[in-house]
Design a protein around this motif. Structure first.
Motif, short mmCIF file in Angstrom:
data_model
loop_
_atom_site.label_atom_id
_atom_site.label_comp_id
_atom_site.label_asym_id
_atom_site.label_seq_id
_atom_site.Cartn_x
_atom_site.Cartn_y
_atom_site.Cartn_z
N HIS A 1 0.84 -1.21 0.00
CA HIS A 1 0.00 0.00 0.00
C HIS A 1 0.87 1.26 0.00
O HIS A 1 0.64 2.19 -0.77
N TYR A 2 1.89 1.28 0.85
CA TYR A 2 2.79 2.43 0.91
C TYR A 2 3.56 2.60 -0.40
O TYR A 2 3.80 3.73 -0.84
N ARG B 1 2.47 1.87 -3.35
CA ARG B 1 1.53 2.46 -4.31
C ARG B 1 1.42 3.98 -4.11
O ARG B 1 1.37 4.74 -5.07
N ILE B 2 1.37 4.41 -2.87
CA ILE B 2 1.30 5.84 -2.59
C ILE B 2 2.56 6.54 -3.09
O ILE B 2 2.48 7.60 -3.73
N GLN C 1 2.36 6.90 -6.80
CA GLN C 1 1.48 8.01 -7.18
C GLN C 1 2.19 9.35 -7.01
O GLN C 1 2.07 10.25 -7.84
N ASP C 2 2.97 9.47 -5.94
CA ASP C 2 3.73 10.70 -5.71
C ASP C 2 4.78 10.91 -6.79
O ASP C 2 5.04 12.04 -7.22
#
Length: 133
Positions: free
Chosen positions: A16-17, A19-20, A23-24
């Motif tokens: 999950h981290y 993926r974030i 995105q950044d």
């Protein structure tokens, strides 16, 4: 850790981290300091991937111990400009996010933080023999 996490839960959180961070990376060009923002996101993603790889072969408690050791090795860059030292700040941010994920006792994190070297100590130890920082 407050509650034991399974390796699967740990890997899911790290995914999950990652993926974030991805995105950044994609939105870095929209920020005031695109190169620094991109490096920061890449550094976070790198830590999440490394911890995920480590978790694949070690117990969750060992992954936390490993993350604490990585954290202790990071130099302090607090107080520098937002766009300076993006890799170090990205690694620091990723490890602190990981500590939140696993519910690490804040006191344990503070103790590890207190053992981190000052940036001057790290840069002077990287200077070739006979030169001054």
């Amino acid at each position: 850790m407050k509650e034991k996490m399974s390796t699967e839960q740990l890997l899911l959180g790290l995914k999950h981290y990652r993926r974030i961070a991805r995105q950044d990376m994609l939105r870095a060009s929209e920020t005031p300091h695109p190169d620094a923002f991109l490096k920061h996101a890449e550094a976070r993603r790198e830590i999440y991937a490394a911890l995920g790889d480590y978790a694949g072969a070690h117990a969750p408690e060992d992954v936390v111990t490993h993350a604490l050791e990585l954290y202790r090795q990071l130099p302090f860059v607090t107080g520098s400009a937002e766009h300076e030292y993006p890799e170090v700040k990205g690694h620091e941010n990723a490890l602190e996010n990981f500590f939140l994920l696993v519910g690490l006792d804040p006191k344990t994190r503070r103790e590890a933080r207190s053992k981190r070297p000052k940036l001057a100590e790290v840069t002077s130890s990287e200077q070739p023999a006979g030169t001054q920082a």
